[in-house]
Design a protein around this motif. Structure first.
Motif, PDB file in Angstrom:
ATOM      1  N   GLN A  30       0.844  -1.179   0.000  1.00 11.79           N
ATOM      2  CA  GLN A  30       0.000   0.000   0.000  1.00 11.79           C
ATOM      3  C   GLN A  30       0.893   1.247   0.000  1.00 11.79           C
ATOM      4  OE1 GLN A  30      -2.798  -0.128   3.233  1.00 11.79           O
ATOM      5  NE2 GLN A  30      -2.904  -2.360   3.067  1.00 11.79           N
ATOM      6  N   LYS A  32       0.643   4.062   1.401  1.00 16.50           N
ATOM      7  CA  LYS A  32       0.843   4.814   2.646  1.00 16.50           C
ATOM      8  C   LYS A  32       2.090   4.355   3.405  1.00 16.50           C
ATOM      9  CE  LYS A  32      -2.875   2.197   4.995  1.00 16.50           C
ATOM     10  NZ  LYS A  32      -2.200   1.156   5.709  1.00 16.50           N
ATOM     11  N   GLY A  72       1.457  -3.880   7.453  1.00 16.99           N
ATOM     12  CA  GLY A  72       0.208  -4.574   7.720  1.00 16.99           C
ATOM     13  C   GLY A  72      -0.270  -5.295   6.477  1.00 16.99           C
ATOM     14  N   TYR A  74      -4.107  -7.565   5.000  1.00 20.54           N
ATOM     15  CA  TYR A  74      -5.393  -8.192   5.315  1.00 20.54           C
ATOM     16  C   TYR A  74      -5.258  -9.696   5.456  1.00 20.54           C
ATOM     17  CZ  TYR A  74      -7.558  -3.698   4.290  1.00 20.54           C
ATOM     18  OH  TYR A  74      -7.902  -2.359   4.310  1.00 20.54           O
ATOM     19  N   SER A  75      -4.117 -10.256   5.070  1.00 14.48           N
ATOM     20  CA  SER A  75      -3.950 -11.705   5.230  1.00 14.48           C
ATOM     21  C   SER A  75      -3.486 -12.017   6.651  1.00 14.48           C
ATOM     22  CB  SER A  75      -2.900 -12.212   4.225  1.00 14.48           C
ATOM     23  OG  SER A  75      -1.618 -11.713   4.583  1.00 14.48           O
ATOM     24  N   CYS A 117       1.179  -3.916  12.581  1.00 15.00           N
ATOM     25  CA  CYS A 117      -0.016  -4.767  12.538  1.00 15.00           C
ATOM     26  C   CYS A 117       0.357  -6.222  12.239  1.00 15.00           C
ATOM     27  CB  CYS A 117      -1.045  -4.201  11.577  1.00 15.00           C
ATOM     28  SG  CYS A 117      -2.725  -4.676  12.010  1.00 15.00           S
ATOM     29  N   ARG A 118       0.153  -6.691  10.978  1.00 15.12           N
ATOM     30  CA  ARG A 118       0.611  -8.049  10.693  1.00 15.12           C
ATOM     31  C   ARG A 118       2.112  -8.188  10.967  1.00 15.12           C
ATOM     32  NH1 ARG A 118       2.144 -12.489   7.031  1.00 15.12           N
ATOM     33  NH2 ARG A 118       0.335 -13.682   6.347  1.00 15.12           N
ATOM     34  N   GLN A 121       2.588  -8.893  14.485  1.00 11.63           N
ATOM     35  CA  GLN A 121       2.219 -10.276  14.782  1.00 11.63           C
ATOM     36  C   GLN A 121       3.316 -11.244  14.329  1.00 11.63           C
ATOM     37  OE1 GLN A 121      -1.591 -10.494  12.796  1.00 11.63           O
ATOM     38  NE2 GLN A 121      -2.566  -9.170  14.324  1.00 11.63           N
ATOM     39  N   HIS A 185      -7.594  -4.842  13.304  1.00  8.03           N
ATOM     40  CA  HIS A 185      -7.062  -6.210  13.327  1.00  8.03           C
ATOM     41  C   HIS A 185      -8.021  -7.160  14.017  1.00  8.03           C
ATOM     42  CE1 HIS A 185      -5.635  -6.019  17.638  1.00  8.03           C
ATOM     43  NE2 HIS A 185      -5.754  -4.729  17.381  1.00  8.03           N
ATOM     44  N   MET A 186      -8.030  -8.413  13.483  1.00 11.25           N
ATOM     45  CA  MET A 186      -8.870  -9.475  14.049  1.00 11.25           C
ATOM     46  C   MET A 186      -8.043 -10.345  14.997  1.00 11.25           C
ATOM     47  SD  MET A 186     -10.743 -12.525  11.845  1.00 11.25           S
ATOM     48  CE  MET A 186      -9.193 -13.210  11.248  1.00 11.25           C
ATOM     49  N   GLU A 226       1.516   4.428  10.020  1.00  9.61           N
ATOM     50  CA  GLU A 226       1.773   4.907   8.652  1.00  9.61           C
ATOM     51  C   GLU A 226       0.615   5.736   8.107  1.00  9.61           C
ATOM     52  OE1 GLU A 226       0.518   2.006   9.296  1.00  9.61           O
ATOM     53  OE2 GLU A 226      -1.027   1.689   7.770  1.00  9.61           O
TER      54      GLU A 226
HETATM   55  N1  LIG Z   1      -4.749  -9.836   9.245  1.00 11.54           N
HETATM   56  C1  LIG Z   1      -4.236  -9.524  10.558  1.00 11.54           C
HETATM   57  C2  LIG Z   1      -3.411  -8.253  10.491  1.00 11.54           C
HETATM   58  C3  LIG Z   1      -4.299  -7.064  10.241  1.00 11.54           C
HETATM   59  C4  LIG Z   1      -3.661  -5.953   9.453  1.00 11.54           C
HETATM   60  O1  LIG Z   1      -2.457  -5.887   9.211  1.00 11.54           O
HETATM   61  N2  LIG Z   1      -4.561  -5.071   9.020  1.00 11.54           N
HETATM   62  C5  LIG Z   1      -4.215  -3.951   8.210  1.00 11.54           C
HETATM   63  C6  LIG Z   1      -4.639  -4.174   6.771  1.00 11.54           C
HETATM   64  C7  LIG Z   1      -4.722  -2.883   6.010  1.00 11.54           C
HETATM   65  C8  LIG Z   1      -3.487  -1.979   6.184  1.00 11.54           C
HETATM   66  O2  LIG Z   1      -2.341  -2.459   5.955  1.00 11.54           O
HETATM   67  O3  LIG Z   1      -3.662  -0.807   6.539  1.00 11.54           O
HETATM   68  C9  LIG Z   1      -5.364  -9.361  11.572  1.00 11.54           C
HETATM   69  O4  LIG Z   1      -6.529  -9.223  11.128  1.00 11.54           O
HETATM   70  O5  LIG Z   1      -5.080  -9.337  12.774  1.00 11.54           O
END
Ligand SMILES: N[C@@H](CCC(=O)NCCCC(=O)O)C(=O)O
Length: 256
Positions: A30, A32, A72, A74-75, A117-118, A121, A185-186, A226
């Protein structure tokens, strides 16, 4: 530090994510994340997944980098990486494989590492921790997911507070007063491994930031600094601190 280096900018490797582009598999990031790195005074370098299966190419890339950003996504990580079974709906095998190798290299080389985020993790899992796979189903935590129906400005708006741990990396960068952060985040940290310092928690007790001990700068945050990175003092402090650490690393590297 050589004069040549003073006018150079540190190179920051930015991990990519697998994404279908029409009929073709692609690797994307992305904008950003790239904008935040450039705005903080560094040069983003895309890290393709093939580096995760080509050790010589990865070593050649690492020799030229001054820092690593794990974005981060979405996966979700494949659960076998943290000792669980079963499937995740949306995974990215190539990202998992490369990210875990990058984290190991950053630890060995003491290269600055910033996980978002990811990426946070992945740092938790790489250092021996585990994840809650669906925070909202545990009954233990507040809602940490974004409402994807809302405009992005609202999805990335502050959602809860965090309290930095006094004396930690985050407190050094941003102070130890309570701060407000966004939340998209989930999944989340279930346990952290040895060599990990918890840097901040949410009001519900969820770990929201970690660092690696005995490392000059290896910080992971569950939120998204970010997003409008220069407009938010906390975000600016994190990216400026990360790029400053990359400058220091590059200077040491250039001195051999
Ligand atoms: N999939 C994982 C991590 C969530 C995540 O990184 N979300 C951001 C996605 C969009 C972005 O990069 O701004 C979870 O759901 O915990």
């Amino acid at each position: 530090m050589s004069m040549v280096y003073i006018f150079n900018k540190p190179w920051v490797g930015v991990i990519l994510c697998q994404q279908q582009l029409g009929p073709h598999p692609g690797l994307t990031v992305q904008q950003k994340y790239l904008d935040a790195i450039v705005a903080a005074g560094a040069v983003p370098v895309p890290l393709v997944h093939q580096l995760g299966v080509d050790e010589q190419s990865l070593d050649a890339m690492l020799a030229r980098l001054d820092g690593i950003l794990l974005t981060g996504s979405y996966s979700n990580m494949e659960p076998h990486h943290y000792g669980e079974t079963g499937e995740e709906a949306h995974t990215d095998k190539g990202r998992d494989r490369l990210s875990l190798r990058l984290i190991a290299a950053a630890q060995t080389m003491k290269m600055p590492l910033f996980g978002i985020c990811r990426g946070f993790q992945e740092m938790v899992v790489a250092s021996g921790g585990s994840l809650h796979r669906r925070l909202h189903e545990t009954g233990l935590f507040a809602e940490h997911r974004e409402n994807k129906e809302l405009p992005l400005e609202q999805q990335y708006a502050p959602a809860h507070s965090i309290t930095p741990v006094a004396g930690g990396v985050l407190a050094r960068l941003a102070g130890d007063a309570e701060l407000n952060v966004n939340s998209l985040h989930m999944q989340g940290a279930k346990s952290t491994g040895p060599g990990v310092q918890v840097e901040a928690t949410a009001p519900d007790g969820l770990v929201e930031a970690i660092s690696f001990v005995n490392h000059p700068f290896a910080l992971g945050v569950q939120w998204h600094p970010e997003w409008q990175s220069r407009e938010n003092p906390l975000s600016r402090a994190l990216f400026d601190g990360f790029v400053a650490a990359c400058h220091d690393y590059a200077g040491q590297r250039s001195r051999g």
